[in-house]
Every structure is written in C-alpha cells, then in structure tokens.
Design an enzyme around this catalytic site. Structure first.
Site, PDB file in Angstrom:
ATOM      1  N   HIS A  63       0.824  -1.211   0.000  1.00 57.98           N
ATOM      2  CA  HIS A  63       0.000   0.000   0.000  1.00 57.98           C
ATOM      3  C   HIS A  63       0.861   1.265   0.000  1.00 57.98           C
ATOM      4  O   HIS A  63       0.358   2.336   0.349  1.00 57.98           O
ATOM      5  CB  HIS A  63      -0.914  -0.002   1.231  1.00 57.98           C
ATOM      6  CG  HIS A  63      -1.957  -1.078   1.177  1.00 57.98           C
ATOM      7  ND1 HIS A  63      -2.401  -1.757   2.281  1.00 57.98           N
ATOM      8  CD2 HIS A  63      -2.631  -1.617   0.134  1.00 57.98           C
ATOM      9  CE1 HIS A  63      -3.314  -2.648   1.934  1.00 57.98           C
ATOM     10  NE2 HIS A  63      -3.469  -2.589   0.629  1.00 57.98           N
ATOM     11  N   HIS A  64       2.130   1.140  -0.365  1.00 60.37           N
ATOM     12  CA  HIS A  64       2.984   2.345  -0.300  1.00 60.37           C
ATOM     13  C   HIS A  64       2.497   3.406  -1.278  1.00 60.37           C
ATOM     14  O   HIS A  64       2.741   4.584  -1.101  1.00 60.37           O
ATOM     15  CB  HIS A  64       4.450   1.996  -0.554  1.00 60.37           C
ATOM     16  CG  HIS A  64       4.777   1.752  -1.992  1.00 60.37           C
ATOM     17  ND1 HIS A  64       4.389   0.604  -2.644  1.00 60.37           N
ATOM     18  CD2 HIS A  64       5.421   2.511  -2.919  1.00 60.37           C
ATOM     19  CE1 HIS A  64       4.792   0.665  -3.908  1.00 60.37           C
ATOM     20  NE2 HIS A  64       5.414   1.804  -4.097  1.00 60.37           N
ATOM     21  N   LYS A  69      -2.670  -2.382  -7.765  1.00 59.07           N
ATOM     22  CA  LYS A  69      -3.002  -2.701  -9.155  1.00 59.07           C
ATOM     23  C   LYS A  69      -2.472  -4.075  -9.537  1.00 59.07           C
ATOM     24  O   LYS A  69      -1.364  -4.447  -9.156  1.00 59.07           O
ATOM     25  CB  LYS A  69      -2.327  -1.636 -10.047  1.00 59.07           C
ATOM     26  CG  LYS A  69      -2.734  -1.657 -11.483  1.00 59.07           C
ATOM     27  CD  LYS A  69      -4.000  -0.867 -11.730  1.00 59.07           C
ATOM     28  CE  LYS A  69      -4.549  -1.079 -13.118  1.00 59.07           C
ATOM     29  NZ  LYS A  69      -5.230  -2.392 -13.276  1.00 59.07           N
ATOM     30  N   LYS A  93       7.350  -4.251 -10.335  1.00 59.83           N
ATOM     31  CA  LYS A  93       7.191  -3.896 -11.749  1.00 59.83           C
ATOM     32  C   LYS A  93       6.726  -2.439 -11.894  1.00 59.83           C
ATOM     33  O   LYS A  93       7.285  -1.672 -12.668  1.00 59.83           O
ATOM     34  CB  LYS A  93       6.134  -4.836 -12.333  1.00 59.83           C
ATOM     35  CG  LYS A  93       5.975  -4.808 -13.818  1.00 59.83           C
ATOM     36  CD  LYS A  93       4.748  -5.599 -14.264  1.00 59.83           C
ATOM     37  CE  LYS A  93       4.723  -7.040 -13.806  1.00 59.83           C
ATOM     38  NZ  LYS A  93       3.606  -7.801 -14.391  1.00 59.83           N
ATOM     39  N   ASP A  98       7.980   3.338 -13.066  1.00 63.69           N
ATOM     40  CA  ASP A  98       7.394   4.579 -12.540  1.00 63.69           C
ATOM     41  C   ASP A  98       5.896   4.688 -12.776  1.00 63.69           C
ATOM     42  O   ASP A  98       5.399   5.745 -13.199  1.00 63.69           O
ATOM     43  CB  ASP A  98       8.097   5.803 -13.157  1.00 63.69           C
ATOM     44  CG  ASP A  98       9.502   5.968 -12.632  1.00 63.69           C
ATOM     45  OD1 ASP A  98       9.717   5.684 -11.437  1.00 63.69           O
ATOM     46  OD2 ASP A  98      10.387   6.353 -13.420  1.00 63.69           O
ATOM     47  N   LYS A 105      -2.750  -8.686  -6.906  1.00 69.29           N
ATOM     48  CA  LYS A 105      -3.095  -9.702  -7.896  1.00 69.29           C
ATOM     49  C   LYS A 105      -4.296 -10.483  -7.412  1.00 69.29           C
ATOM     50  O   LYS A 105      -4.504 -10.618  -6.205  1.00 69.29           O
ATOM     51  CB  LYS A 105      -1.924 -10.668  -8.085  1.00 69.29           C
ATOM     52  CG  LYS A 105      -1.975 -11.414  -9.395  1.00 69.29           C
ATOM     53  CD  LYS A 105      -1.556 -10.491 -10.522  1.00 69.29           C
ATOM     54  CE  LYS A 105      -1.177 -11.204 -11.774  1.00 69.29           C
ATOM     55  NZ  LYS A 105      -0.321 -10.350 -12.600  1.00 69.29           N
ATOM     56  N   SER A 360      -2.544   0.299 -18.557  1.00 69.77           N
ATOM     57  CA  SER A 360      -3.629   0.313 -17.570  1.00 69.77           C
ATOM     58  C   SER A 360      -3.621   1.639 -16.805  1.00 69.77           C
ATOM     59  O   SER A 360      -4.673   2.201 -16.490  1.00 69.77           O
ATOM     60  CB  SER A 360      -3.444  -0.821 -16.556  1.00 69.77           C
ATOM     61  OG  SER A 360      -3.987  -2.018 -17.045  1.00 69.77           O
TER      62      SER A 360
HETATM   63  N1  GLU Z   1      -1.872  -8.726 -15.533  1.00 72.14           N
HETATM   64  C1  GLU Z   1      -0.939  -7.798 -16.069  1.00 72.14           C
HETATM   65  C2  GLU Z   1       0.405  -7.935 -15.374  1.00 72.14           C
HETATM   66  O1  GLU Z   1       0.746  -8.974 -14.866  1.00 72.14           O
HETATM   67  C3  GLU Z   1      -1.484  -6.385 -16.094  1.00 72.14           C
HETATM   68  C4  GLU Z   1      -1.849  -5.805 -14.769  1.00 72.14           C
HETATM   69  C5  GLU Z   1      -2.575  -4.459 -14.856  1.00 72.14           C
HETATM   70  O2  GLU Z   1      -2.741  -3.935 -15.939  1.00 72.14           O
HETATM   71  O3  GLU Z   1      -2.972  -3.987 -13.797  1.00 72.14           O
HETATM   72  O4  GLU Z   1       1.200  -7.054 -15.355  1.00 72.14           O
END
Ligand code: GLU
Length: 467
Positions: A63-64, A69, A93, A98, A105, A360
C-alpha cells in the site's frame, strides 16, 4: 524435483538486490510482506443446475502507493502462494517503470475452458461482489485488470457489477483492460506484447551489450522462439516479426513446432483457430514435447505463458542468447544462475512485461479525468503543423500533396499518445536498469530489483510508523 515456491523465488531475487541498497532491514522486511491476503470461497450454480464451490483470491502486496493494481488470473493453478508472488511482482514492476501504484493480484481457481460464457459471467460478478464487500476493489483502493485466462470481456462484467453497487463518479476507474465502449483505452489489448517489443528492441540497439552476446544490433534477422500464443505471446511475436525477426519455434500447452525457415505468424494463428492446435502446421516439425522447442538454437526466446517454465531441469539445454520474460516468473532462480553463467542475457519480467500495467495506468487516468487523451490537443496540433507546412511551401516553392499533408500534419490521438507513452516508459526504464546493471556489476533482474527497492524505499524515507 524440488517443490516450487513462487513467493519464495521472488523474495530470493529481492534479497539479492537488497544487499546493494542502504535501506533499513526492518523496512526491507515490510517491503517484502503482503499487506492484505484475501481467500474467498463462494458457490456458483452451473448451467445444469448443480452447485460448485469456487476458490478466489486477491492479494494487495503493498500500500505504499494507492490504488493497488494487478490482474485477475483464471487458472486451475491459482493458489495463495502464486497470488502472493504475482502481487509482489506487481509492486516491483510498477516501481521499475514509474507507474504510481502498489502491487496486487487476484486469482479464480477454475479452468475457463470448462465453463460456459454465462457461468463465467456469474463467477466473475460474484467474485467482484465479494471484493466490493471486503473493500478490495475501487478506483482509489484496488484496481484489477486482465491476466492469464481473462480478457476485456471479464473486465466489462467487473465494471458493470461495481457500478451497480456504488454511485462512485469514478466507477470506470475500478478496473482496467475494459472494452472500449465501457471506458477502455485504445492500445490496451496489445500493450504487454508491444512493451515486450519496445524493451527487446531497446536492448538489441545497445552495440556494446550485443557484442558481448556475439550478436549484431537490431531486430532484423534475429531468430525467435515464443512459448504461448495467448494475447501476450501473440503480440510480442507480431511486433518482433514485423521488425524483421524470424519466428523459428512456437510452444503451446499441447505441443511445440519448429522450422529453420521461419513460421508465418498470421497463417499459424488462422490454422490454430481452425484446428484448435498448432500441431502439424505446414512446413514445421512437431517436436517431442510441448517444451522441446525452448531448447532449440535461437537468438531470442520469449516465455509468454506461466511461471516455472525454465528451471533446473531444462536450463542447461537452453541455447538462446536473449531470454525476454514476457510471462511472470518463467525462470526459477536456480535456472537464472545456470543461464547467466553461460553468458546469456535475461531481460526480467519485472521490467519487460510492464507494458500492460503501464497502459492500464493511462486507462485509469483517462477514467478518473473523464476525458479521452488527445481530445483537447489533437486539432490544435494539426492546425499548428499545417501553418508550419504552409510556411515551408511559401519559402520552398514546393507544394505538398494531400497525402503528404495528412501524414505530416497528424496530431496525437488516443492511440498515438498511448503508444508514445508506452515507448517512452519502456525505453527509459531499460536504460535506467541497464545502467544500474553495469554500475553494480550485477544481472538485469537484480538491477531491476535494486531500482524498485530504492523507489519504494523512498516512500518510507523520513517517515515514522503510523500511529
Ligand atoms: N496482468 C498484467 C500484469 O501482470 C497487467 C496488470 C494491470 O494492468 O494492472 O502485469
């Protein structure tokens, strides 16, 4: 063979990199920990009236930065360990490229191939409802996306379910990878593969690095093997072959094929659609196992399927000079060492497949801004270019054709801006981690982790612990 523990694998790579940072040990431990782990079990009525119990997960790793996402995977291999590992990879990632999100997930433990569309819709809507009730979804707290086994269709169901439950004005931003008509963005479907292409292109443009591998610069003429012809594998192969690389091998879940002369990707896709498999495609040899093709001679190998594909068992036989990790976690840490020893370059997942989450991010920005990219500026840019072109015409005595004018005076629309933002992101991040690699004398994966740890760590700097 040793039991495969994915989260442990991610933490091993983290620890290796942490030694090159100056962060406090306690903060490093907190950075590795999963902040929230949700495991739900809910019933679904199948089309024949029977009821089955479905296992679902959502892990918010860090949660930093908010929201968190990451995609939702539909697969029978889904487990708590896998979801935790993938959520952690999302944190690192996002930091590497950035993208200002924490990592998360989700997973639904089913084989979507065995479910009808209406059953899949029921599963997805019920899963979304569970996430909503537990505060695991929303444009400001946790934003899912597609992953292995899911696509825009499922994201559309998630958005629709969420907006029925709230009157949040930013509801569109609760999930990304949506269909265009429901707040999606142009370029999201192909984004991960497009990012893989930009990343490998950048790596291959570095003369010094290519010489070390005994390769020339550029993508033209490089041989390519791809594992997995899903969305990511297909688009990676598409852009790389369009740039001149030669597809010599393809692996799918049921078999693998090879041809020294090159495989026509579009013809292969049509064949797969027609027959349900790549087996027996004209001009290719079907190999013994579905993984045999990974061991054939090639310049670039792209695992674009699942984790734990290159491991202690096959690593010694892998001959590729560049391994581009389009999937998450395809190479185990033991295999990584074996491949590194041989002098090959691994372009790691926590950088290379970040194109998906990058676009995204653009989609989420579009949703919370309630305006499409390019809407304000496109015409203005076009008019400015036209003015410049007309000045050129006056001083040069040369009249542009209508076609030339259209080409030269093009303003940036959504598609162009998304593509440009993605390229900028992938190129910058590559050079950042490649410089760290050289500076510390480490491999690219460790360099990417160093970059991520320092960026996430800067959020802790000078901050006390709340409360
Ligand atoms: N599932 C993709 C990943 O592993 C995209 C995640 C996203 O767009 O939030 O990076």
């Amino acid at each position: 063979m040793k039991e495969y523990k994915f989260f442990e694998q991610v933490n091993k790579a983290f620890d290796k990199a942490a030694a090159y940072t100056k962060l406090d040990k306690g903060f490093l431990e907190q950075m590795k920990a999963c902040n929230d782990v949700l495991h739900i079990q809910f019933p679904i009525e199948r089309d024949d009236g029977s009821v089955i119990v479905i296992d679902g997960y959502r892990v918010e790793h860090s949660h930093h930065k908010m929201p968190t996402k990451g995609g939702i995977r539909y697969s029978t291999m889904v487990s708590e360990d896998e979801t935790m590992a993938l959520a952690a990879l999302m944190t690192y990632k996002c930091a590497v490229v950035d993208v200002p999100f924490g990592g998360a997930k989700g997973g639904i433990k089913i084989d979507p191939k065995n479910f009808s569309v209406t059953e899949l819709e029921r599963v997805t809507r019920r899963y979304t409802y569970e996430l909503y009730k537990k505060n695991f979804i929303g444009p400001g707290n946790d934003v899912p996306a597609p992953d292995y086994g899911s696509s825009a269709r499922e994201m559309g169901w998630i958005f629709d379910t969420y907006r029925q439950l709230t009157n949040d004005i930013d509801a569109e931003g609760c999930v990304t990878g949506k269909p265009l008509g429901q707040g999606g963005i142009r370029g999201r479907t192909e984004a991960t593969g497009r990012g893989v292409y930009f990343g490998i292109k950048e790596a291959c443009s570095n003369k010094e690095d290519m010489e070390e591998l005994g390769l020339t610069t550029g993508l033209d003429g490089k041989t390519l093997v791809v594992q997995g012809l899903g969305n990511v594998g297909y688009h990676s192969a598409k852009y790389l072959t369009e740039a001149g690389s030669i597809l010599t091998g393809v692996a799918e879940w049921d078999c693998s094929i090879h041809s020294d002369k090159g495989i026509d990707l579009e013809e292969l896709m049509a064949y797969k659609k027609e027959t349900g498999s790549i087996k027996g495609f004209k001009g290719t040899k079907t190999l013994k196992t579905n993984k045999s093709v990974l061991e054939t001679k090639c310049d670039i190998l792209i695992p674009a399927a699942l984790e734990n594909q290159i491991n202690e068992e096959n690593a010694k036989r892998i001959k590729a000079k560049i391994i581009g990790e389009a999937a998450n976690g395809p190479t185990t840490s033991a295999a990584h060492e074996i491949i590194k020893e041989r002098g090959a370059l691994i372009i790691p997942d926590n950088y290379l497949n970040a194109g998906g989450v990058t676009v995204s991010y653009f989609e989420w920005l579009k949703n919370i801004q309630h305006v499409r990219f390019g809407r304000m500026g496109k015409r203005f840019e076009e008019n400015s270019y036209k003015k410049i072109l007309s000045v050129i015409e006056t001083i040069s005595d040369r009249k542009f054709t209508d076609k030339e004018l259209e080409f030269l005076a093009q303003g940036g629309g959504e598609r162009e801006l998304v593509d440009s933002g993605l390229e900028e992101t992938m190129v910058n991040a590559y050079n950042e981690i490649n410089n760290l690699r050289k500076h510390h004398g480490v491999d690219l994966r460790t360099a990417a982790f160093i970059s991520a740890i320092n960026k996430v760590g800067s959020m802790y700097e000078g901050m006390g612990i709340f409360p």
